[in-house]
Design a protein around this motif. Structure first.
Motif, mmCIF file in Angstrom:
data_model
loop_
_atom_site.group_PDB
_atom_site.id
_atom_site.type_symbol
_atom_site.label_atom_id
_atom_site.label_comp_id
_atom_site.label_asym_id
_atom_site.label_seq_id
_atom_site.Cartn_x
_atom_site.Cartn_y
_atom_site.Cartn_z
ATOM 1 N N ARG A 471 1.052 -0.933 -0.118
ATOM 2 C CA ARG A 471 0.089 0.233 0.003
ATOM 3 C C ARG A 471 0.591 1.220 -0.206
ATOM 4 N N CYS A 472 2.321 1.429 0.576
ATOM 5 C CA CYS A 472 3.099 2.060 0.138
ATOM 6 C C CYS A 472 4.740 1.284 0.513
ATOM 7 N N LEU A 473 4.943 3.084 -0.574
ATOM 8 C CA LEU A 473 6.822 1.964 -0.146
ATOM 9 C C LEU A 473 8.071 3.530 0.193
ATOM 10 N N LYS A 474 9.021 2.678 0.844
ATOM 11 C CA LYS A 474 9.347 2.721 2.659
ATOM 12 C C LYS A 474 10.859 3.197 1.427
ATOM 13 N N THR A 475 11.178 2.692 0.406
ATOM 14 C CA THR A 475 12.794 2.526 -0.250
ATOM 15 C C THR A 475 12.991 2.608 -1.569
ATOM 16 N N ARG A 476 13.918 2.863 -1.885
ATOM 17 C CA ARG A 476 14.393 3.488 -3.417
ATOM 18 C C ARG A 476 14.202 2.136 -3.235
ATOM 19 N N GLU A 477 14.556 1.167 -3.128
ATOM 20 C CA GLU A 477 15.020 -0.265 -3.589
ATOM 21 C C GLU A 477 13.077 -0.873 -3.752
ATOM 22 N N GLU A 478 12.547 -0.889 -3.082
ATOM 23 C CA GLU A 478 11.384 -1.390 -2.922
ATOM 24 C C GLU A 478 10.816 0.128 -4.427
ATOM 25 N N LEU A 479 10.738 1.069 -4.431
ATOM 26 C CA LEU A 479 10.510 1.322 -5.658
ATOM 27 C C LEU A 479 10.977 0.991 -6.919
ATOM 28 N N THR A 480 12.315 0.712 -6.661
ATOM 29 C CA THR A 480 13.008 -0.321 -7.862
ATOM 30 C C THR A 480 12.177 -0.888 -8.510
ATOM 31 N N THR A 481 11.470 -2.147 -7.496
ATOM 32 C CA THR A 481 11.548 -3.611 -7.186
ATOM 33 C C THR A 481 10.130 -2.796 -8.244
ATOM 34 N N TYR A 482 9.165 -1.639 -7.881
ATOM 35 C CA TYR A 482 7.972 -2.275 -8.234
ATOM 36 C C TYR A 482 7.874 -1.978 -9.644
ATOM 37 N N LEU A 483 8.180 -1.151 -9.869
ATOM 38 C CA LEU A 483 8.530 -0.160 -11.074
ATOM 39 C C LEU A 483 8.769 -1.140 -12.301
ATOM 40 N N THR A 484 10.037 -2.258 -11.532
ATOM 41 C CA THR A 484 10.926 -3.095 -12.382
ATOM 42 C C THR A 484 9.279 -4.040 -12.809
ATOM 43 N N VAL A 485 8.663 -4.257 -11.962
ATOM 44 C CA VAL A 485 7.409 -5.112 -12.096
ATOM 45 C C VAL A 485 6.765 -4.830 -12.998
ATOM 46 N N VAL A 486 5.963 -3.406 -13.361
ATOM 47 C CA VAL A 486 4.858 -2.511 -14.084
ATOM 48 C C VAL A 486 6.122 -2.678 -15.498
ATOM 49 N N ILE A 487 7.069 -2.814 -15.614
ATOM 50 C CA ILE A 487 7.711 -3.038 -16.865
ATOM 51 C C ILE A 487 7.414 -4.184 -17.598
ATOM 52 N N PHE A 488 8.526 -4.548 -16.420
ATOM 53 C CA PHE A 488 8.622 -6.435 -17.078
ATOM 54 C C PHE A 488 7.421 -6.887 -17.468
ATOM 55 N N THR A 489 6.084 -6.735 -16.715
ATOM 56 C CA THR A 489 5.021 -7.296 -17.383
ATOM 57 C C THR A 489 4.717 -7.141 -18.359
ATOM 58 N N ALA A 490 4.980 -5.707 -18.188
ATOM 59 C CA ALA A 490 3.667 -5.259 -19.716
ATOM 60 C C ALA A 490 4.939 -5.430 -20.955
ATOM 61 N N SER A 491 6.133 -5.725 -21.543
ATOM 62 C CA SER A 491 7.740 -5.979 -21.931
ATOM 63 C C SER A 491 7.964 -7.893 -22.059
ATOM 64 N N ALA A 492 8.595 -7.911 -21.579
ATOM 65 C CA ALA A 492 8.794 -9.001 -21.652
ATOM 66 C C ALA A 492 7.799 -9.882 -20.939
#
Length: 617
Positions: A471-492
């Protein structure tokens, strides 16, 4: 004067009729008729559900009627016509049926044959044509098209290496097992260290398949046994939209073995979840057709899971969920909006088309798939209850299934290529995130990005899923992983499970979209007749083939991973990160091409040069 009676049958759906003019040409073995308008004065020709009869007077004998040509001309505007069939009654009283079942949508000429002639009959007809001057012309025209057809077919087979290989090898156990790793649905197989009670396979049943001299229990402990359990199919309603054709589903369990060559082969199949006398365990040592039919049931079930859960839910719908939250919560000037916007291109539009044509009532799922008629909706709802954020994180999903060892499974190319692309995307996103967020506290204070994440959880996922979605993101690592999920799911991930559909599904017996006979309840009954009666009929096979062909095509103006034609970012550090990202992707593409050289079954679905930025088809 000889007269031919032509009868047309129009479809029964609301818009199947037409007000356009329809012309017919009769093609015989001796010659063709002139193009003739089908029209009866003061009669509403070609109305919905109508059967219309017309008498055509022709001076010459046409010979045997082998083809009809239909051409529709607009009256005021083009008005589509759905023709079910044409029947031609010759002067001798012979009736020739031409099944059409096709939309005539413009003024192009459409040709229909009554049946496929075998070669000897067709040669006889061609030779008979040559006995007249007009027949000779028709002979050479037909011969030209035959030669052209085989030239095109030759190049199609050369170009589509995998479909041809599948057609030749689909019965083999190695091909069956390979598809769990690198086919369209490489996400079901997992390592098995303990047999479930519902699958009472004994060592005696499978010992002949075990190559290491170990017992089944010892092979389990050594990590050589894998399983594909389709428990989620249990209780799903089979397609009942066609009252004339009953369709069936199964919920099989397939036990697989890693042999000495480190390849996967099936060693036991149970077609439903509850063991018993009416639910036998099929084995490679059974009669040929018993074992083949059991494997076909697994493949058909795998197709249902792939289309509805792996493909529709976990790429199309999930990407749409991220897209809607993006538009709701992130302003266009937000750097994470700029980062994600290329990866939702056309997604909402293509999903709208899917709702209108594929998964709607009367859509393609209802026409061709055994989960149509509402079963696919049940399946999505069921899958949503177990959907986790971790299952969208590629490395986590691989590890959770015990499939992460390259030493054990060196030919799991979906895993290997996917991990490389995941790391490249994550590295790129990490650089961009670190440009705009100097520390973890900056992430916590970004109200827009927090609102985006909360929107996904509270309005996209709702309460039907486990609370693992953040429901929230606390670190840059968490944000990076979250955005990776979004882009990887839509592309690869979408590329991996979408663009191989024609490769693996075009040979219908390898992956039937539906089954017309129930799963066998005892051994010794299967033969080729039962298999043919179980496979989908020609109509459903045609719908299926058209769908997997269309879904496997790239857009004409496709944008591939690493391509950013719109300069949303103006900052030089981000442009440098993009350049580095493109270099990483190029290196991955090169390594995949190198690995594929000389392979009978090249794996290229995760090659960056074949990964579109977004779910656009």
């Amino acid at each position: 004067m000889p007269s031919y009676t032509v009868t047309t049958a129009t479809g029964s759906n609301t818009f199947d009729g037409t007000d356009n003019s329809v012309y017919i040409t009769l093609v015989g073995t001796l010659q063709c008729s002139r193009r003739t308008l089908l029209d009866k004065p003061l009669h509403n020709d070609f109305a919905r559900m109508s059967v219309d009869t017309y008498v055509i007077d022709i001076k010459e004998d046409l010979g045997e009627i082998i083809m009809v040509k239909l051409q529709k001309k607009k009256f005021l505007v083009f008005d589509d016509w759905y023709c079910r069939s044409i029947t031609v009654k010759t002067p001798s009283g012979q009736s020739v049926e031409f099944p059409c079942f096709r939309w005539l949508v413009d003024d192009k000429e459409n040709m229909f044959q009554s049946r496929w002639e075998d070669f000897a009959d067709f040669e006889r007809i061609l030779q008979k044509m040559k006995s007249t001057v007009s027949g000779q012309l028709l002979y050479y025209i037909i011969l030209y098209y035959i030669i052209l057809y085989y030239i095109i077919l030759y190049y199609i087979i050369l170009y589509y290496i995998i479909p041809e290989y599948v057609r030749k090898h689909w019965k083999e156990d190695l091909m069956f097992g390979y598809q769990f790793l690198n086919g369209c649905n490489p996400v079901v197989i997992e390592k098995c260290t303990k047999l479930p009670d519902k699958l009472p396979v004994t060592n005696e049943m499978v010992s002949v398949c075990l190559e290491r001299g170990l017992t089944l229990e010892e092979e389990l402990q050594a990590g050589n046994i894998y399983i594909a359990d389709y428990e989620f199919m249990d209780g799903i309603k089979p397609n009942d939209t066609d009252p004339l054709t009953q369709q069936y589903l199964a919920a099989p369990i397939c036990l697989l073995y890693r042999d000495l060559q480190k390849e996967i082969i099936p060693i036991a199949i149970q077609l439903n979840q509850i063991p018993g006398e009416d639910n036998p365990i099929f084995l490679p040592t059974d009669a040929e057709y018993d074992w083949l039919l059991a494997k076909m049931w697994v493949r058909s079930t795998d197709f249902q899971h792939h289309q509805t859960v792996t493909h529709l839910l976990k790429t199309h719908l999930i990407s749409e969920m991220f897209a809607i939250a993006l538009f709701r919560q992130l302003p266009a000037v937000h750097p994470m909006y700029k980062l994600l916007i290329p990866h939702i291109r056309f997604t909402i539009g293509i999903n709208t088309k899917a709702r209108e044509k594929l998964i709607c009532k009367g859509g393609l799922f209802d026409k061709a798939n055994s989960t149509g008629g509402g079963g696919h909706v049940q399946l999505v709802q069921k899958a949503m209850k177990t959907l986790t954020f971790g299952s969208l994180c590629f490395p986590d999903s691989i590890k959770a299934r015990g499939m992460d060892s390259k030493e054990e499974l060196p030919a799991y190319f979906y895993r290997d290529d996917g991990l490389k692309v995941w790391e490249a995307i994550k590295s790129y996103i990490c650089e961009v995130v670190c440009i705009y967020y100097k520390d973890d506290e900056a992430v916590q204070h970004d109200k827009e990005i927090q609102a985006f994440v909360q929107d996904v959880r509270d309005f996209g996922i709702l309460s039907s899923c486990p609370t693992e979605f953040p429901r929230c993101l606390k670190t840059r690592e968490e944000l990076t992983t979250y955005l990776t999920v979004v882009i990887f799911t839509a592309s690869a991930q979408h590329a991996a499970v979408n663009f191989g559909q024609f490769d693996w599904y075009s040979w219908v017996p390898n992956t039937p979209s539906t089954m017309r006979r129930p799963p066998p309840k005892q051994k010794g009954l299967a033969d080729m007749t039962l298999i043919m009666e179980t496979l989908p009929d020609c109509g459903r096979s045609a719908w299926h083939l058209g769908a997997v062909w269309s879904l496997s095509q790239y857009q004409e103006n496709e944008l591939y991973l690493g391509t950013f034609p719109d300069d949303h970012f103006t900052e030089q550090p981000v442009k440098a990160a993009m350049d580095k990202f493109r270099k990483q992707l190029a290196d991955i593409t090169f390594s995949i091409k190198k690995r594929n050289e000389g392979k009978d079954l090249p794996y290229y679905y995760m090659s960056p040069d074949k990964i579109p930025n977004s779910v656009a088809i």
